[in-house]
Design an enzyme around this catalytic site. Structure first.
Site, mmCIF file in Angstrom:
data_model
loop_
_atom_site.group_PDB
_atom_site.id
_atom_site.type_symbol
_atom_site.label_atom_id
_atom_site.label_comp_id
_atom_site.label_asym_id
_atom_site.label_seq_id
_atom_site.Cartn_x
_atom_site.Cartn_y
_atom_site.Cartn_z
ATOM 1 N N ARG A 1 1.422 -14.414 1.766
ATOM 2 C CA ARG A 1 0.836 -14.136 3.316
ATOM 3 C C ARG A 1 -0.604 -14.831 3.180
ATOM 4 N NH1 ARG A 1 1.082 -7.774 3.407
ATOM 5 N NH2 ARG A 1 0.309 -8.046 1.451
ATOM 6 N N ASP B 1 10.040 3.626 6.604
ATOM 7 C CA ASP B 1 9.704 2.271 6.920
ATOM 8 C C ASP B 1 10.817 1.708 7.768
ATOM 9 O OD1 ASP B 1 8.191 -0.268 5.079
ATOM 10 O OD2 ASP B 1 9.740 -0.858 6.456
ATOM 11 N N CYS C 1 -5.889 -9.448 3.320
ATOM 12 C CA CYS C 1 -7.057 -8.850 3.587
ATOM 13 C C CYS C 1 -8.315 -9.933 3.813
ATOM 14 C CB CYS C 1 -7.391 -7.916 2.104
ATOM 15 S SG CYS C 1 -6.196 -6.568 1.983
ATOM 16 N N VAL D 1 0.885 -1.269 0.070
ATOM 17 C CA VAL D 1 0.052 -0.107 -0.103
ATOM 18 C C VAL D 1 0.834 1.329 -0.032
ATOM 19 C CG1 VAL D 1 -1.547 1.315 1.425
ATOM 20 C CG2 VAL D 1 -2.120 -1.092 1.138
HETATM 21 N N1 LIG Z 1 -1.853 -5.380 0.256
HETATM 22 C C1 LIG Z 1 -3.104 -5.223 -0.065
HETATM 23 O O1 LIG Z 1 -3.401 -5.481 -1.213
HETATM 24 C C2 LIG Z 1 -4.044 -4.185 0.714
HETATM 25 C C3 LIG Z 1 -5.131 -3.812 0.199
HETATM 26 C C4 LIG Z 1 -6.087 -2.835 0.873
HETATM 27 C C5 LIG Z 1 -5.526 -2.565 2.379
HETATM 28 N N2 LIG Z 1 -4.472 -3.149 2.997
HETATM 29 C C6 LIG Z 1 -3.927 -2.748 4.221
HETATM 30 O O2 LIG Z 1 -3.013 -1.847 4.214
HETATM 31 C C7 LIG Z 1 -2.265 -1.811 5.134
HETATM 32 C C8 LIG Z 1 -0.777 -2.226 4.885
HETATM 33 O O3 LIG Z 1 -0.582 -3.580 4.188
HETATM 34 P P1 LIG Z 1 0.524 -3.775 3.023
HETATM 35 O O4 LIG Z 1 0.110 -4.859 2.176
HETATM 36 O O5 LIG Z 1 0.952 -2.349 2.314
HETATM 37 O O6 LIG Z 1 1.413 -4.357 4.057
HETATM 38 P P2 LIG Z 1 2.996 -4.709 3.703
HETATM 39 O O7 LIG Z 1 3.140 -5.830 4.694
HETATM 40 O O8 LIG Z 1 3.311 -5.140 2.228
HETATM 41 O O9 LIG Z 1 3.698 -3.453 4.158
HETATM 42 C C9 LIG Z 1 3.949 -3.012 5.211
HETATM 43 C C10 LIG Z 1 5.092 -2.253 5.495
HETATM 44 O O10 LIG Z 1 5.076 -1.533 6.689
HETATM 45 C C11 LIG Z 1 6.419 -1.780 7.359
HETATM 46 N N3 LIG Z 1 6.206 -1.427 8.739
HETATM 47 C C12 LIG Z 1 5.776 -2.080 9.696
HETATM 48 N N4 LIG Z 1 5.758 -1.597 10.860
HETATM 49 C C13 LIG Z 1 6.230 -0.262 10.574
HETATM 50 C C14 LIG Z 1 6.571 0.976 11.393
HETATM 51 N N5 LIG Z 1 6.390 0.892 12.793
HETATM 52 N N6 LIG Z 1 7.012 1.956 10.714
HETATM 53 C C15 LIG Z 1 7.300 2.034 9.553
HETATM 54 N N7 LIG Z 1 7.149 0.746 8.763
HETATM 55 C C16 LIG Z 1 6.258 -0.188 9.147
HETATM 56 C C17 LIG Z 1 6.943 -3.037 7.014
HETATM 57 O O11 LIG Z 1 8.353 -3.008 7.142
HETATM 58 C C18 LIG Z 1 6.338 -3.155 5.480
HETATM 59 O O12 LIG Z 1 7.425 -2.644 4.655
HETATM 60 C C19 LIG Z 1 -2.725 -3.198 6.008
HETATM 61 O O13 LIG Z 1 -3.764 -2.657 7.032
HETATM 62 C C20 LIG Z 1 -3.666 -3.813 5.247
HETATM 63 O O14 LIG Z 1 -4.635 -4.655 5.522
HETATM 64 C C21 LIG Z 1 -3.588 -3.927 2.012
#
Ligand SMILES: NC(=O)c1ccc[n+]([C@@H]2O[C@H](COP(=O)([O-])OP(=O)(O)OC[C@H]3O[C@@H](n4cnc5c(N)ncnc54)[C@H](O)[C@@H]3O)[C@@H](O)[C@H]2O)c1
Length: 401
Positions: free
Chosen positions: A325, A29, A257, A11
């Site tokens: 995942r 990050d 998700c 995201v």
């Molecule tokens: N992947 C999808 O398709 C999708 C779609 C819609 C919503 N979401 C939501 O978006 C959010 C993020 O999901 P994602 O898929 O991007 O996750 P992801 O695991 O791909 O990325 C998350 C990133 O956040 C970083 N991170 C973790 N803790 C941190 C912190 N304290 N400070 C800074 N960086 C930190 C991690 O290192 C990682 O790079 C979630 O709530 C998810 O449910 C995801």
């Protein structure tokens, strides 16, 4: 504007790439390896081209960082960190809390803080705002808003520009500024009356998918018991021009998700004294699919898989992405092993998983197709074993779910 995005995963990096066209983006990050790669112009996310990141860096519009102090002076901060479930399958907001700490400790002037991480209604109002205030060294009046993310990794027809985006602020000022920000890269913005509506809508979208996938997985089991072809039945039902939406059977649900978000909704329902029985049962049906598949494969093969070499094709949770995942393939492998099988897996997109490399697509007794990427040939799958079981409906000639 200076825009800081906390979390540079699926995201956060996607938003960074779009926002970078109009703003100066700081991608924060905690993962140093990811940050170093990004600063070399290397994207780790499908759908975000490395050339795009490299281009933004050369224009001075993007930099990645692990230093909280780099978010100082931001006009906007977007939170895009994981929101998983804990060991008891309850919402785990520890990543959100860590993001609030970085924001609270480092922001030195008023900003608009937008949450894009998926969470239950009330998260921005009752969790993020108080948390940032708690971590701030002095009282700063930030604005707060929500705009839940709907990105579908690996999808090319819908992206940040043309996917409708919900949003709402805690104040009219926050709502206005949120609209201004997203209108720099999204064509279709939909304001709702409160952040809680936007938060609930996001959870319901994925609960809807979870429940309907479970329903069709149950139909697959009923159809098999009755000797009816489930996919033909679904095609037949799909001829109704209204009131029906087609879902297809599978080994279960995966990704960050669909297996996770409905549990956020059932958690908040329980807190409000309502029991979310539908959502809970759907979760169970989907989690039981791998066991059902393993049992059917065993039945077709003399009742036991003892000593049989079984290859699971596809360990990504969906086609054409490398994301493993919550993949149902993990439970499928476990279920097959419990029945005595010697299991290997093949996935040329994932390549390496749980410390092992993708195995060859041949030389086994049984092949079970969990996910079929476009680059994997159906003919090669059929040739890989004398018995092939297909959960995807894409390998014609195999035994179908
Ligand atoms: N992947 C999808 O398709 C999708 C779609 C819609 C919503 N979401 C939501 O978006 C959010 C993020 O999901 P994602 O898929 O991007 O996750 P992801 O695991 O791909 O990325 C998350 C990133 O956040 C970083 N991170 C973790 N803790 C941190 C912190 N304290 N400070 C800074 N960086 C930190 C991690 O290192 C990682 O790079 C979630 O709530 C998810 O449910 C995801």
């Amino acid at each position: 504007m200076k825009v800081s995005i906390i979390g540079q995963g699926y995201v956060g990096l996607t938003i960074s790439a779009f926002a970078g066209a109009s703003h100066h983006v700081t991608g924060f990050d905690k993962n140093q390896v990811v940050v170093d790669q990004l600063n070399m112009g290397i994207s780790h996310i499908e759908g975000v081209e490395s050339t795009l990141i490299a281009g933004l860096i050369s224009l001075g519009k993007y930099k990645a960082t692990t230093l909280g102090s780099d978010i100082k002076g931001s006009d906007i901060v977007v939170i895009a960190v994981p929101t998983p479930l804990d060991a008891q399958r309850q919402p785990d907001l520890s990543y959100i809390d860590a993001a609030c700490k970085v924001i609270g400790e480092n922001l030195d002037s008023p900003a608009l803080i937008i949450n894009e991480s998926t969470s239950y209604p009330g998260t921005i109002r009752n969790y993020i705002k108080p948390s940032i205030e708690k971590y701030s060294k002095r009282a700063i009046k930030h604005e707060y808003a929500i705009s839940p993310e709907r990105v579908d990794p690996g999808r090319s027809d819908y992206n940040q520009k043309n996917t409708a985006r919900l949003y709402a602020g805690l104040t009219p000022e926050a709502t206005k500024r949120t609209r201004e920000f997203y209108s720099t890269f999204c064509d279709n913005l939909i304001e709702v009356s409160s952040p809680e509506v936007a938060e609930a809508a996001k959870l319901f979208e994925n609960s809807f998918r979870q429940v309907n996938i479970a329903l069709v997985n149950e139909l697959a089991q009923i159809s098999h018991a009755l000797g009816i072809d489930v996919r033909e039945t679904l095609d037949a039902a799909g001829t109704k021009p209204y009131g029906f939406m087609k879902f297809t059977p599978s080994a279960g649900v995966g990704g960050h998700c669909i297996p996770v978000d409905p549990s956020y909704l059932s958690y908040v329902a329980e807190q409000a004294g309502v029991s979310a029985t539908f959502i809970q049962r759907a979760n169970e049906v989907n989690l039981e699919m791998p066991k059902y598949i393993a049992t059917r494969v065993a039945k077709d093969n003399g009742g036991s898989l003892k000593g049989k070499k079984v290859l699971v094709v596809g360990v990504a949770y969906k086609p054409n992405v490398a994301d493993t995942r919550e993949t149902p393939s993990e439970l499928l492998i476990e279920s097959l092993e419990q029945l005595g099988a010697e299991v290997t897996w093949n996935d040329p997109v994932v390549k390496s998983w749980r410390g092992k490399d993708s195995a060859a697509l041949d030389g086994v007794d049984i092949t079970v197709v969990a996910t079929k990427h476009d680059v994997v040939s159906a003919d090669e799958i059929l040739k890989s074993a004398p018995y092939v079981f297909d959960t995807t409906g894409k390998v014609l000639g195999a035994v179908q779910l």
